[in-house]
Enzyme design. Structure first.
Site, PDB file in Angstrom:
ATOM      1  N   SER A 221     -10.536 -11.115  64.491  1.00 32.48           N
ATOM      2  CA  SER A 221     -11.744 -11.930  64.387  1.00 32.48           C
ATOM      3  C   SER A 221     -11.519 -13.015  63.353  1.00 32.48           C
ATOM      4  O   SER A 221     -10.710 -12.849  62.433  1.00 32.48           O
ATOM      5  CB  SER A 221     -12.932 -11.054  63.963  1.00 32.48           C
TER       6      SER A 221
ATOM      7  N   TYR B 165     -15.498  -4.834  57.460  1.00 33.87           N
ATOM      8  CA  TYR B 165     -15.133  -5.374  58.766  1.00 33.87           C
ATOM      9  C   TYR B 165     -14.121  -6.504  58.590  1.00 33.87           C
ATOM     10  O   TYR B 165     -13.094  -6.564  59.270  1.00 33.87           O
ATOM     11  CB  TYR B 165     -16.381  -5.884  59.496  1.00 33.87           C
TER      12      TYR B 165
END
Length: 253
Positions: free
Chosen positions: A137, A147
């Site tokens: 990402s 994350y």
């Protein structure tokens, strides 16, 4: 025909990877936790494209399930030519308020499971060739909770592994999309629009997958779909971390 193994294949980018590869005639091994959804997708792809589709129901936060998937990757009698590490989930950004067991499970799925499956794939692919795609990402370029840290690890390891094992015929590509229209945010209980992100910043899953597959075929270590996110990632290299992390609090990528 080549065979691709895709984790987190029942929905989102995983299902889109499966559909685009099936159109190209690739046989598939689909891995996910949800039996009914997984079986439905497998039947759809068999019927529409005439490809062979195997399913493995597995929870990649469980060590025994990861081992089962790794054993399938290591099966020389039915070789895997493309591994796509796509399984993952998000958590609220407030680390201290999250249950630590949820955070540990998050780390296992994003980092440990991906590492174990890459290890099995590289050992099996060396010499005969193969590709690995790690779905990361743009969050991996920004300091933002666990994350971001997990995705940063995937990007860094993919870069190193691509340089190290390309001489053995194995390429490793980290695909780094930004905000993408999938069920990812819905699974976190967020309705469309709740992220507070402008519409122009959202990407479509088919385009993300198409560009990711193209960059992997070219042997690129990092693929950032869309020009707008290429510019954003370039800016993260020169802007202060305090500024980028502050902006990043607005949503999850």
């Amino acid at each position: 025909m080549p065979t691709a193994l895709i984790t987190g294949a029942s929905a989102g980018l995983g299902a889109e990877f499966a559909r685009q590869l099936a159109v190209k005639g690739a046989d598939l091994v689909l891995v996910a936790r949800t039996t009914a959804t997984l079986d439905g997708l497998a039947e759809e792809l068999r019927t529409r494209h005439g490809v062979d589709v195997q399913t493995i129901v597995a929870d990649l936060s469980a060590e025994d399930d990861v081992k089962r998937v790794a054993e399938r990757i290591a099966d020389d009698g039915h070789p895997i030519d493309l591994l796509i590490n796509n399984a993952g989930f998000g958590l609220p950004l407030h680390f201290a308020d999250n249950d630590i067991e949820d955070e540990v499970r998050h780390l296992r799925v994003h980092v440990e499971a991906s590492m174990r499956l890459m290890h099995a794939a590289i050992r099996a692919m060396r010499g005969r060739g193969g590709r690995i795609i790690n779905v990361a990402s743009v969050a991996g370029f920004i300091s933002r909770s666990t994350y971001s840290a997990c995705k940063s690890w995937l990007i860094g390891f993919s870069r190193w592994a691509n340089a190290e094992y390309s001489r053995d015929g194995v390429t490793v590509t980290a695909v780094c999309p930004g905000f993408t229209h999938t069920s990812f945010h819905e699974r976190m209980g967020l309705a469309p629009g709740e992220e507070g992100i402008p519409a122009i910043m959202w990407l479509d899953a088919p385009n993300v997958v198409r560009e990711g597959l193209r960059d992997a075929a070219r042997g690129k270590a990092v693929s950032i779909p869309s020009l707008r996110y290429k510019v954003i990632v370039a800016l993260t290299r020169v802007l202060p971390a305090s500024l980028t992390s502050g902006v990043a609090r607005r949503g999850r990528v």
